[in-house]
Design an enzyme around this catalytic site. Structure first.
Site, PDB file in Angstrom:
ATOM      1  N   MET A   1       0.848  -1.192   0.000  1.00  0.00           N
ATOM      2  CA  MET A   1       0.000   0.000   0.000  1.00  0.00           C
ATOM      3  C   MET A   1       0.886   1.246   0.000  1.00  0.00           C
ATOM      4  O   MET A   1       0.441   2.342   0.347  1.00  0.00           O
ATOM      5  CB  MET A   1      -0.941  -0.012   1.206  1.00  0.00           C
TER       6      MET A   1
ATOM      7  N   HIS B   1       9.073   1.182   3.350  1.00  0.00           N
ATOM      8  CA  HIS B   1      10.178   1.262   4.313  1.00  0.00           C
ATOM      9  C   HIS B   1      11.104   0.075   4.083  1.00  0.00           C
ATOM     10  O   HIS B   1      10.888  -0.711   3.139  1.00  0.00           O
ATOM     11  CB  HIS B   1       9.629   1.313   5.748  1.00  0.00           C
TER      12      HIS B   1
ATOM     13  N   GLY C   1      11.388  -2.679   5.464  1.00  0.00           N
ATOM     14  CA  GLY C   1      10.716  -3.979   5.474  1.00  0.00           C
ATOM     15  C   GLY C   1      10.219  -4.343   4.073  1.00  0.00           C
ATOM     16  O   GLY C   1      10.379  -5.474   3.613  1.00  0.00           O
ATOM     17  N   HIS C   2       9.633  -3.354   3.377  1.00  0.00           N
ATOM     18  CA  HIS C   2       9.183  -3.611   2.003  1.00  0.00           C
ATOM     19  C   HIS C   2      10.382  -3.929   1.104  1.00  0.00           C
ATOM     20  O   HIS C   2      10.301  -4.799   0.234  1.00  0.00           O
ATOM     21  CB  HIS C   2       8.466  -2.379   1.439  1.00  0.00           C
TER      22      HIS C   2
ATOM     23  N   ASP D   1       2.425  -8.989   9.235  1.00  0.00           N
ATOM     24  CA  ASP D   1       0.995  -9.248   9.024  1.00  0.00           C
ATOM     25  C   ASP D   1       0.841 -10.759   8.881  1.00  0.00           C
ATOM     26  O   ASP D   1       0.495 -11.268   7.812  1.00  0.00           O
ATOM     27  CB  ASP D   1       0.517  -8.535   7.769  1.00  0.00           C
TER      28      ASP D   1
ATOM     29  N   VAL E   1      10.951  -7.409   9.679  1.00  0.00           N
ATOM     30  CA  VAL E   1      12.154  -6.575   9.783  1.00  0.00           C
ATOM     31  C   VAL E   1      11.916  -5.574  10.910  1.00  0.00           C
ATOM     32  O   VAL E   1      10.833  -4.984  11.019  1.00  0.00           O
ATOM     33  CB  VAL E   1      12.443  -5.846   8.453  1.00  0.00           C
TER      34      VAL E   1
ATOM     35  N   SER F   1       4.397   1.006   8.164  1.00  0.00           N
ATOM     36  CA  SER F   1       4.105   2.348   7.620  1.00  0.00           C
ATOM     37  C   SER F   1       3.377   3.181   8.668  1.00  0.00           C
ATOM     38  O   SER F   1       3.475   4.404   8.681  1.00  0.00           O
ATOM     39  CB  SER F   1       3.237   2.228   6.366  1.00  0.00           C
TER      40      SER F   1
HETATM   41  O1  PAF Z   1      -0.033  -5.664   3.486  1.00  0.00           O
HETATM   42  C1  PAF Z   1      -0.485  -4.756   2.758  1.00  0.00           C
HETATM   43  O2  PAF Z   1       0.176  -3.734   2.507  1.00  0.00           O
HETATM   44  C2  PAF Z   1      -1.873  -4.900   2.143  1.00  0.00           C
HETATM   45  O3  PAF Z   1      -2.746  -5.516   3.022  1.00  0.00           O
HETATM   46  C3  PAF Z   1      -1.862  -5.611   0.765  1.00  0.00           C
HETATM   47  C4  PAF Z   1      -1.392  -7.051   0.881  1.00  0.00           C
HETATM   48  C5  PAF Z   1      -0.972  -4.851  -0.197  1.00  0.00           C
HETATM   49  C6  PAF Z   1      -3.285  -5.639   0.183  1.00  0.00           C
HETATM   50  O4  PAF Z   1      -3.789  -4.357   0.032  1.00  0.00           O
END
Ligand code: PAF
Length: 291
Positions: free
Chosen positions: A29, A33, A35-36, A149, A175, A185
């Site tokens: 979304m 950061h 982690g992504h 998550d 992370v 975020s």
């Molecule tokens: O984890 C997230 O950022 C969101 O839930 C996702 C998987 C991109 C779905 O909108």
């Protein structure tokens, strides 16, 4: 390259596949950061063409949640993706994903029932619906999600298997900041004082890891160690739950856990809802604590 058009995205992915490249996908979304970026690195290690989507998905937010104030930082997200050698950033408008007349949703099951599913009605239906749409557009061989998550990762893994999607779903370990705070975020919402208090989540989970390593197996005892720290830190607690790490079904306090167990927390620090978890028997303690 940044694409907003799903037809162009599909053409790029088809072309990559026609060249024999394996498509990896990291749905996000935005407000990217480190982690992504770890998810992107993982995708790069498993694929030869990497797509990152940036879309703040309205259907996974409840009416009183932070959809309108969720950070939107597309320009810097694209710069970070370019540095990380992402092949395509897909940033669709809302109408691309939810065209007028859209009505179909993915119905989720038991994996989505407890923890966040119990506190955020409709959340996982929204997550699975958007992820299914994005999977259909990108057609990845592998998709990478963060285990912060954790329930989301398990719900999406379940969906891909139940709907026979030929996609390998990978869950990457959370992370953390050097002091143990899980990257999110939503950390951007925290004041300095709240950020210090937020460490109570990681500290509580660390006590559970240490106790587990010392032989503790009673679910209620492990839960109480986490609850004590989270109660000190939080403005409001949604849950502190011990659960089966594969099915995400809660384990009763009176029961003993086996070789692995998920301990998951959701709590508000001020107005900010944070989540964190560890899998006992797999994850290290997020913070150094005494046993
Ligand atoms: O984890 C997230 O950022 C969101 O839930 C996702 C998987 C991109 C779905 O909108």
């Amino acid at each position: 390259m940044v694409l907003h058009d799903p037809v162009a995205l599909r053409a790029m992915c088809d072309h990559a596949r026609s060249e024999g490249r394996r498509v990896g996908f990291v749905p996000t979304m935005g407000a990217l950061h480190d982690g992504h970026l770890a998810l992107v690195r993982e995708a790069r290690s498993r694929a030869t063409f990497v797509v990152v989507s940036v879309f703040v998905n309205p259907t996974q937010f409840g009416p009183a949640e932070d959809f309108s104030r969720y950070p939107r930082t597309l320009e810097s997200d694209c710069a970070r993706c370019a540095e990380a050698l992402v092949d395509v950033v897909f940033a669709p408008e809302k109408d691309v994903i939810y065209a007028p007349g859209d009505e179909t949703r993915v119905r989720v099951g038991d994996t989505a029932a407890a923890l966040c599913g119990a506190h955020r009605p409709g959340h996982f239906e929204g997550v699975c619906t958007v992820v299914a749409k994005l999977f259909a557009l990108v057609g990845p061989a592998v998709a990478v999600f963060g285990r912060k998550d954790y329930q989301q990762y398990r719900v999406i893994d379940r969906m891909t298997r139940d709907l026979a999607m030929p996609i390998e779903v990978v869950g990457l370990r959370t992370v953390r900041e050097p002091d143990g705070l899980a990257l999110s975020s939503r950390n951007a919402y925290l004041s300095a004082g709240e950020r210090t208090r937020a460490l109570g989540l990681a500290r509580g989970l660390s006590h559970a890891v240490r106790a587990f390593e010392s032989g503790a197996r009673n679910a209620g005892h492990l839960r109480s160690l986490v609850l004590a720290e989270v109660t000190r830190a939080a403005t409001l607690i949604d849950y502190v739950t011990v659960a089966d790490p594969d099915t995400v079904r809660p384990i009763f306090d009176a029961d003993c856990i086996g070789e692995r167990a998920l301990v998951a927390v959701a709590a508000r620090i001020g107005a900010t809802r944070l989540i964190d978890n560890v899998v006992l028997g797999e994850d290290p303690a997020p913070i150094e604590v005494c046993a």
